[in-house]
Design an enzyme around this catalytic site. Structure first.
Site, PDB file in Angstrom:
ATOM      1  N   GLY A  92       0.822  -1.211   0.000  1.00 32.78           N
ATOM      2  CA  GLY A  92       0.000   0.000   0.000  1.00 32.78           C
ATOM      3  C   GLY A  92       0.852   1.255   0.000  1.00 32.78           C
ATOM      4  N   GLY A  94       2.621   3.662   1.444  1.00 37.11           N
ATOM      5  CA  GLY A  94       3.191   3.960   2.756  1.00 37.11           C
ATOM      6  C   GLY A  94       3.780   5.352   2.839  1.00 37.11           C
ATOM      7  NE  ARG A  95       8.135   5.633  -0.881  1.00 35.63           N
ATOM      8  CZ  ARG A  95       9.105   5.693  -1.733  1.00 35.63           C
ATOM      9  NH1 ARG A  95       9.888   6.727  -1.722  1.00 35.63           N
ATOM     10  NH2 ARG A  95       9.322   4.742  -2.600  1.00 35.63           N
ATOM     11  CE  LYS A 115       7.531   7.396  -5.094  1.00 36.32           C
ATOM     12  NZ  LYS A 115       8.065   6.938  -6.385  1.00 36.32           N
ATOM     13  CG  ASP A 127      10.560   8.318   7.098  1.00 33.30           C
ATOM     14  OD1 ASP A 127      10.169   7.798   6.031  1.00 33.30           O
ATOM     15  OD2 ASP A 127      11.632   8.945   7.191  1.00 33.30           O
ATOM     16  NE  ARG A 178       3.551   7.916  -8.445  1.00 32.14           N
ATOM     17  CZ  ARG A 178       4.042   6.787  -7.921  1.00 32.14           C
ATOM     18  NH1 ARG A 178       5.196   6.292  -8.324  1.00 32.14           N
ATOM     19  NH2 ARG A 178       3.387   6.179  -6.948  1.00 32.14           N
ATOM     20  NE  ARG A 185       0.679   1.293  -6.870  1.00 27.71           N
ATOM     21  CZ  ARG A 185       1.846   1.890  -6.831  1.00 27.71           C
ATOM     22  NH1 ARG A 185       2.930   1.182  -7.004  1.00 27.71           N
ATOM     23  NH2 ARG A 185       1.938   3.177  -6.593  1.00 27.71           N
ATOM     24  CG  ASP A 254       5.001  -3.546  -5.157  1.00 27.55           C
ATOM     25  OD1 ASP A 254       5.575  -4.617  -5.425  1.00 27.55           O
ATOM     26  OD2 ASP A 254       5.571  -2.579  -4.621  1.00 27.55           O
ATOM     27  CG  ASP A 264       6.590   2.977  -7.514  1.00 28.43           C
ATOM     28  OD1 ASP A 264       6.208   4.157  -7.474  1.00 28.43           O
ATOM     29  OD2 ASP A 264       6.183   2.114  -6.734  1.00 28.43           O
TER      30      ASP A 264
HETATM   31  P1  AMP Z   1       8.717   1.199  -3.499  1.00 31.29           P
HETATM   32  O1  AMP Z   1      10.120   0.811  -3.218  1.00 31.29           O
HETATM   33  O2  AMP Z   1       8.562   2.671  -3.713  1.00 31.29           O
HETATM   34  O3  AMP Z   1       8.080   0.426  -4.595  1.00 31.29           O
HETATM   35  O4  AMP Z   1       7.909   0.899  -2.158  1.00 31.29           O
HETATM   36  C1  AMP Z   1       7.610  -0.396  -1.701  1.00 31.29           C
HETATM   37  C2  AMP Z   1       6.662  -0.307  -0.517  1.00 31.29           C
HETATM   38  O5  AMP Z   1       7.325   0.275   0.608  1.00 31.29           O
HETATM   39  C3  AMP Z   1       5.429   0.541  -0.761  1.00 31.29           C
HETATM   40  O6  AMP Z   1       4.368  -0.038  -0.068  1.00 31.29           O
HETATM   41  C4  AMP Z   1       5.819   1.870  -0.158  1.00 31.29           C
HETATM   42  O7  AMP Z   1       4.701   2.638   0.212  1.00 31.29           O
HETATM   43  C5  AMP Z   1       6.642   1.431   1.046  1.00 31.29           C
HETATM   44  N1  AMP Z   1       7.600   2.467   1.447  1.00 31.29           N
HETATM   45  C6  AMP Z   1       8.745   2.797   0.805  1.00 31.29           C
HETATM   46  N2  AMP Z   1       9.395   3.779   1.445  1.00 31.29           N
HETATM   47  C7  AMP Z   1       8.651   4.108   2.529  1.00 31.29           C
HETATM   48  C8  AMP Z   1       8.776   5.054   3.589  1.00 31.29           C
HETATM   49  N3  AMP Z   1       9.801   5.900   3.683  1.00 31.29           N
HETATM   50  N4  AMP Z   1       7.792   5.088   4.528  1.00 31.29           N
HETATM   51  C9  AMP Z   1       6.754   4.255   4.444  1.00 31.29           C
HETATM   52  N5  AMP Z   1       6.567   3.335   3.490  1.00 31.29           N
HETATM   53  C10 AMP Z   1       7.495   3.251   2.529  1.00 31.29           C
HETATM   54 MG    MG Z   2       6.335   0.779  -5.361  1.00 26.68          MG
END
Ligand code: AMP
Ligand code: MG
Length: 487
Positions: A92, A94-95, A115, A127, A178, A185, A254, A264
């Site tokens: 999901g 997360g940021r 983002k 975070d 973005r 996805r 994802d 991404d």
């Molecule tokens: P990504 O590497 O951008 O594809 O992210 C993979 C997953 O990790 C996704 O669910 C993101 O929302 C979560 N995520 C990545 N970085 C962070 C962060 N700094 N804080 C919270 N969730 C994160």
């Molecule tokens: Mg991602």
């Protein structure tokens, strides 16, 4: 003055995602930032999106998440995903937070998402923040992809938050705005798969069909057709990546968009020297997402998509599997057809001949054997030049073959050359330059190099005579061997 009143409840976004069952999202507002600065605003994109906001304070407050209208419902989306082959049910946003959608003049919807705007219920131990470096990187690379006519999410704004983000080092924070055709996805459907709720799955698929493939709505089996369409989009996308030497780096399910856009941008890279086995991502220990693995991985991800929607393809599971397999077994043929077309055009071939595949592969082999730069070598070929090297029989032979083949086009080389220069770029976001731009911005507050690289990569085919910024090869100490997620 209270920020709400100041902008008179101006809010240009709608949100069709809210019509989906609420397990698919969390309603959440971005965290406020103390000292946001607008580093970059993509005016031409904002015009395409009908977002003609003149007030730069409003732009800054909107895209830092500091101004959210009281009537807005902003959301973080739920999804699962296979990360490096392992299924993770609870990913999901997360940021990231979806502000909502805008409508282009032609009626299509585009998601506008922040983002790096703070925690959501999907943040797990994260975070919710993003360092400014990766934000700048995504802006550059996504805009480069767009200029190369490769389907991609876009970047509308860069905000520096004025806050610190703690990773291995303390880094300045940033927020990227973005723009995407949607944020659906493969992982969104996998999330639905584990809910085991046919009604919700149908709602999600219908939403995707309405948004991306309305023409298939009334077909006999629109869900099987959805798989066909997605395969069409993904084969096209990956063939495009392969044609410019792009390595995505984290092709997790994802990170595989239903719209067929590149999404991404983490540890992604354009290759310098051609190496089919190139891997850049620091977290890709086994080379799962190496350059030449990308077509196969996209097929693997499609199979995961098919599994997620199986009950809609046919109520009889066996039949559903065999129908889905029938589609996915076509992947290699469809991919190859697209790849041959695009790689042929890079060599100036508009027609198709039986030996074209060998000609294309022989050229790639020459590049890899001689350590040649992928982008420059194709570009040089537009001027009928490969290497300043005599007595290389293999290269001479290849050139002879190519010359013979070009004759069959029945067009003079000057005309072919012009066409070749429109698909073989001169300027790509080379890693050492992107690093330089990021370092200047992050550590010296100097955003001039960002402007310079954007000027070049957004018009990648036209030679800038007076350019002093761009260098094809890194100076010693500037080489980049690995790229980092930096999240
Ligand atoms: P990504 O590497 O951008 O594809 O992210 C993979 C997953 O990790 C996704 O669910 C993101 O929302 C979560 N995520 C990545 N970085 C962070 C962060 N700094 N804080 C919270 N969730 C994160
Ligand atoms: Mg991602």
């Amino acid at each position: 003055m209270e920020i709400q009143n100041k902008y008179n409840q101006f809010w240009p976004f709608s949100n069709s995602y809210l019509k989906l069952p609420n397990v698919f999202f969390e309603i959440r507002v971005p965290e406020k930032t103390k000292n946001p600065k607008l580093i970059k605003y993509n005016r031409s994109l904002s015009q395409e999106l009908n977002l003609n906001i003149k007030d730069t304070n409003l732009i800054k407050d909107l895209f830092s998440g500091n101004y959210i209208s009281e009537k807005a419902k902003t959301i973080a989306l739920a999804y699962s995903g296979h990360q490096f082959g392992n299924f993770v049910p609870n990913l999901g946003d997360g940021r990231a937070i979806l502000l909502g959608e805008v409508t282009k003049k032609n009626g299509t919807l585009f998601d506008i998402q922040l983002k790096g705007s703070g925690k959501t219920k999907f943040s797990r131990n994260g975070d919710g923040k993003a360092p400014l470096g990766p934000v700048i990187r995504e802006y550059i690379v996504s805009e480069a992809m767009n200029a190369l006519s490769i389907p991609t999410t876009r970047s509308l704004a860069i905000i520096s938050t004025g806050e610190k983000v703690f990773r291995e080092k303390t880094l300045p924070g940033g927020i990227l705005t973005r723009v995407a055709s949607s944020h659906l996805r493969v992982g969104t459907f996998q999330y639905c798969q584990i809910l085991n709720d046919l009604d919700k799955l149908k709602k999600l698929c219908d939403f995707a069909i309405n948004r991306h493939f309305p023409a298939i709505k009334n077909m006999k089996n629109p869900y099987l057709e959805l798989l066909v369409q997605l395969q069409e989009k993904q084969t096209y996308l990956i063939s495009k990546w392969m044609s410019v030497g792009f390595i995505h780096g984290v092709m997790n399910t994802d990170n595989t968009s239903i719209s067929g856009e590149t999404i991404d941008f983490g540890p992604c890279a354009f290759m310098d020297k051609y190496d089919p086995n190139a891997v850049f991502s620091s977290i890709d220990f086994k080379g799962r997402y190496s350059f030449s693995n990308q077509p196969g991985i996209a097929q693997w991800n499609l199979a995961r998509f098919a599994e997620a929607i199986l009950p809609l393809i046919h109520e009889n599971e066996k039949l559903a599997i065999s129908q889905a397999n029938e589609v996915i077994n076509e992947y290699p043929r469809i991919f190859k057809q697209k790849w041959l077309r695009i790689m042929g055009r890079k060599l100036g071939l508009e027609k198709t001949e039986t030996n074209d595949e060998t000609l294309i592969n022989d050229f790639l082999n020459i590049m890899s054997k001689n350590n040649l730069d992928f982008t420059s070598t194709y570009r040089n070929l537009c001027n009928h030049y490969i290497l300043n090297e005599n007595n290389n029989i293999e290269i001479d032979n290849w050139k002879n073959e190519w010359n013979q083949r070009l004759k069959k086009e029945r067009i003079e080389f000057q005309t072919i050359s012009k066409k070749m220069k429109k698909i073989n770029p001169l300027y790509i976001p080379r890693n050492h330059l992107v690093e330089k731009v990021i370092n200047e911005a992050v550590y010296k507050d100097n955003f001039q190099p960002l402007e310079e690289i954007l000027n070049l990569i957004t018009k990648p085919f036209s030679e800038k005579i007076e350019d002093t910024f761009y260098s094809v090869t890194p100076k010693s100490g500037e080489q980049v061997f690995q790229t980092f997620c930096g999240t």
